[in-house]
Design a protein around this motif. Structure first.
Motif, short mmCIF file in Angstrom:
data_model
loop_
_atom_site.label_atom_id
_atom_site.label_comp_id
_atom_site.label_asym_id
_atom_site.label_seq_id
_atom_site.Cartn_x
_atom_site.Cartn_y
_atom_site.Cartn_z
N PRO A 1 32.17 39.04 15.06
CA PRO A 1 31.00 38.58 15.81
C PRO A 1 29.70 38.91 15.07
O PRO A 1 29.60 39.90 14.36
N CYS A 2 28.73 38.02 15.26
CA CYS A 2 27.43 38.21 14.62
C CYS A 2 26.33 37.90 15.63
O CYS A 2 26.60 37.59 16.80
N VAL A 3 25.09 37.95 15.18
CA VAL A 3 23.94 37.73 16.05
C VAL A 3 24.01 36.38 16.75
O VAL A 3 23.53 36.23 17.87
N PHE B 1 32.38 29.71 22.19
CA PHE B 1 32.47 30.76 21.16
C PHE B 1 32.31 30.20 19.75
O PHE B 1 32.47 30.93 18.78
N GLY B 2 32.00 28.91 19.67
CA GLY B 2 31.83 28.27 18.37
C GLY B 2 33.13 27.80 17.77
O GLY B 2 33.18 27.40 16.61
N LYS C 1 24.44 42.56 23.77
CA LYS C 1 25.54 43.50 24.05
C LYS C 1 26.91 42.82 23.95
O LYS C 1 27.93 43.50 23.80
N VAL C 2 26.96 41.49 23.97
CA VAL C 2 28.24 40.80 23.86
C VAL C 2 28.91 41.08 22.52
O VAL C 2 30.13 41.07 22.42
N ILE C 3 28.12 41.36 21.49
CA ILE C 3 28.70 41.63 20.17
C ILE C 3 29.57 42.87 20.22
O ILE C 3 30.72 42.86 19.77
#
Length: 180
Positions: free
Chosen positions: A119-121, A84-85, A131-133
């Motif tokens: 959340p972003c691109v 997830f960063g 669609k996860v965003i």
């Protein structure tokens, strides 16, 4: 809550849906310890300084306990810590109990909870599915950004200890849900 993984990323160029992106979201676990500096994690690439890094978003933490939810939705993906960063994967993060302004001791550092991740691109790129965003927005599993009050090193197994509870402050989940 304990640190189960320390995650660092390098600058990468990726192509998605016909467009080039530069990102640091592709993080890998490191053995550590890592140094948490005033505006970022030493050795971690922060590309978009408007939305990542800086005083209010120096380190991003995500819950190990949230991973199973995403694994159930995306069984074909190998969701390793850092996916997830996040810089810190914490054992049992609960965004409903962490409040904006809460102060924590972690290793040699002192951290202050500041805000949820939006959340972003780049999250869509990471999942290879836009669609996860929306799915991310429909949870309260946002993770937490922290300000570094006192710099220092953190290591795997370090415990995030609450030292000062913010009074009359919204939880990270409440702030996240208000942005929807």
């Amino acid at each position: 809550m304990k640190v189960v993984s320390l995650n660092i990323g390098s600058k990468q160029e990726v192509f998605w849906k016909g467009k080039a992106y530069t990102t640091g979201i592709f993080k890998k676990s490191v053995s550590g310890p890592v140094f948490l500096d005033k505006e970022d994690v030493e050795g971690d690439a922060v590309i978009d300084r408007k939305h990542h890094g800086g005083i209010e978003q120096a380190v991003y933490a995500y819950g190990e306990n949230h991973y199973q939810y995403w694994k159930d939705l995306y069984p074909a993906l190998e969701l390793n810590y850092g996916f997830f960063g996040e810089n810190l994967t914490l054992s049992s993060l609960d965004e409903t109990t962490v409040h904006v302004g809460d102060i924590y001791l972690l290793g040699e550092t002192i951290l202050e909870a500041t805000k949820p991740r939006q959340p972003c691109v780049k999250l869509g790129i990471r999942f290879q599915d836009a669609k996860v965003i929306k799915q991310f927005w429909n949870t309260s599993k946002s993770g937490v950004y922290f300000k570094i009050v006192q710099t220092g090193k953190v290591a795997i197994e370090d415990e995030l200890k609450l030292v000062e509870k913010a009074l009359n402050s919204p939880s990270i989940a409440e702030v996240f849900n208000s942005k929807k």
